[in-house]
Design a protein around this motif. Structure first.
Motif, mmCIF file in Angstrom:
data_model
loop_
_atom_site.group_PDB
_atom_site.id
_atom_site.type_symbol
_atom_site.label_atom_id
_atom_site.label_comp_id
_atom_site.label_asym_id
_atom_site.label_seq_id
_atom_site.Cartn_x
_atom_site.Cartn_y
_atom_site.Cartn_z
ATOM 1 N N ALA A 6 0.831 -1.207 0.000
ATOM 2 C CA ALA A 6 0.000 0.000 0.000
ATOM 3 C C ALA A 6 0.862 1.254 0.000
ATOM 4 C CB ALA A 6 -0.925 -0.019 1.220
ATOM 5 N N CYS A 30 2.891 1.489 -3.400
ATOM 6 C CA CYS A 30 2.104 1.861 -4.576
ATOM 7 C C CYS A 30 1.609 3.300 -4.500
ATOM 8 C CB CYS A 30 0.927 0.911 -4.740
ATOM 9 S SG CYS A 30 1.427 -0.763 -5.238
ATOM 10 N N ALA A 31 1.412 3.821 -3.291
ATOM 11 C CA ALA A 31 1.053 5.238 -3.169
ATOM 12 C C ALA A 31 2.164 6.100 -3.767
ATOM 13 C CB ALA A 31 0.817 5.603 -1.704
ATOM 14 N N SER A 83 -2.568 7.488 -6.552
ATOM 15 C CA SER A 83 -1.798 7.696 -5.325
ATOM 16 C C SER A 83 -2.711 7.909 -4.127
ATOM 17 C CB SER A 83 -0.866 8.913 -5.502
ATOM 18 O OG SER A 83 -0.078 9.116 -4.349
ATOM 19 N N CYS A 138 -4.288 4.520 -2.949
ATOM 20 C CA CYS A 138 -3.323 3.688 -2.221
ATOM 21 C C CYS A 138 -2.964 4.297 -0.871
ATOM 22 C CB CYS A 138 -2.068 3.490 -3.070
ATOM 23 S SG CYS A 138 -2.335 2.488 -4.539
ATOM 24 N N TRP A 164 -5.650 3.394 1.485
ATOM 25 C CA TRP A 164 -5.468 1.970 1.804
ATOM 26 C C TRP A 164 -4.392 1.811 2.870
ATOM 27 C CZ3 TRP A 164 -2.479 -1.791 -1.889
ATOM 28 C CH2 TRP A 164 -2.521 -3.098 -1.365
#
Length: 390
Positions: A208, A211-212, A375, A378, A381
């Motif tokens: 998480a 990927c952000a 962004s 994520c 998340w």
């Protein structure tokens, strides 16, 4: 203070390698008789080498320490820079950019691992922001210097300058202490260390946060690849002045890092990441509107891009710190995988801008908008997982 300066220089290698030649891209395209879309692959090719190279340097440094792999990487960087300076076509430059990137990424990934060797949690995020403030001078002055070198000596001289930067950094490395003592190094073989990436990829919190930052990097490198042509070719900004527009964004990056360094220990990395990603998403949406309609002309591009890149300080440092928080025993590998994900995403962002290049700023606006939204998703998340973790 000396250690801080050297780590900042190592972290700046990605910016140094690319930002300094951005003003020369239109001139390079003309000299090599190729299109802007093809030349933008010099950035995408660089990101391929940068992403994959990190996956090798991380486990190597976990086993053999940080200093020697960093020195080897700098030597490879200098060789790749010399190759770019002597290349006779776009394919050759892309190839040498791969070599250059493979060497440059050693300094970047291992400097982050060194921070993780020395600091933990939100303190690590604060320290990363501090380093990014210090290293901000590289992308700030890089395009300005590149524009002047281009005017005086031509685009090949820019890459010879990078050879000199590599040699100077190698000399400075002698003053950097080893942060990973022999008693803390991994005893696993290189092949078994690579399997550790599977553990990281299956960790939801790690992914998480990674990927952000990855989506944000896609937008950032879309900006890096697309802005020279959007500003210089489409809006007719002189190449010598492009660096000033690019530098304004870097000032925003430095301000964002300063804000994050001061506030992250108070509010936490996940919350600061969410705030930064949210503002980046809003800026991306605004850019998509102005780029498609030409609303506001040049200013309509500069302002939302300034806001977007200013969020680097809130998004990147916190995404790295959050991803590495649970993996102190394999900081090199974890740092490498985060970097590979993020720079790999940057490769996709820059490649998309090149693939859809149509002579307007629309491809740049569209990619940045999608990247900002991704962004934010994520980041939310990551924040939810952090709340569950407590």
């Amino acid at each position: 203070m000396m250690v801080l300066a050297i780590l900042s220089l190592l972290m700046a290698f990605a910016s140094i390698s690319t930002d300094i030649y951005l003003p020369a891209m239109p001139a390079m395209a003309a000299a090599l008789q190729t299109s802007s879309g093809v030349l933008e692959w010099t950035i995408s090719g660089y990101l391929v080498g940068f992403s994959l190279g990190q996956l090798a340097w991380g486990p190597i440094s976990d086993r053999f320490g940080r200093r020697i792999p960093t020195a080897i990487g700098i030597i490879i960087f200098a060789i790749g820079s010399a190759g770019c300076a002597t290349a006779d076509g776009p394919a050759a430059i892309v190839g040498w950019r791969l070599v250059q990137a493979f060497g440059a990424c050693a300094g970047v990934v291992l400097s982050r691992a060194m921070v993780r060797d020395l600091y933990e949690g939100d303190r690590a995020a604060s320290m990363l922001s501090t380093l990014m403030i210090a290293m901000g001078i590289a992308p700030l002055i890089g395009p300005i210097i590149g524009g002047q070198i281009l005017a005086i000596a031509g685009w090949r001289a820019i890459f010879w300058t990078l050879v000199g930067v590599g040699v100077a950094t190698l000399c400075a490395l002698t003053a950097l202490p080893e942060t990973l003592g022999a008693d803390r190094r991994s005893e696993l073989s290189f092949s078994r260390s690579l399997k550790g990436y599977g553990v990281l990829l299956r960790n939801s919190r790690f992914m998480a946060f990674s990927c952000a930052g990855g989506f944000f990097f896609a937008g950032t490198f879309a900006y890096v690849a697309g802005s020279p042509f959007a500003y210089i070719s489409y809006h007719h900004v002189p190449a010598s002045l492009y660096g000033l527009l690019f530098g304004a964004g870097i000032v925003g990056v430095m301000i964002g890092n300063l804000v994050n360094a001061r506030l992250v220990t108070r509010f936490g990395a996940s919350r600061m990441l969410s705030i930064g990603a949210g503002l980046a998403a809003l800026a991306g949406c605004a850019l998509a509107v102005t780029a498609s309609s030409d609303m506001g002309g040049l200013i309509g591009l500069v302002v939302p891009l300034f806001v977007f890149v200013s969020m680097t300080g809130l998004v990147i440092a916190n995404s790295f710190a959050g991803a590495l928080a649970d993996f102190s025993e394999m900081a090199g590998s974890a740092s490498a995988l985060v970097g590979a994900i993020q720079y790999g995403s940057g490769m996709i962002g820059s490649a998309l801008v090149g693939a859809f290049a149509d002579g307007t700023a629309w491809p740049l606006g569209a990619v940045v908008a999608v990247a900002g939204a991704g962004s934010l998703v994520c980041a939310m998340w990551a924040r939810n997982l952090s709340k569950v973790r407590g």
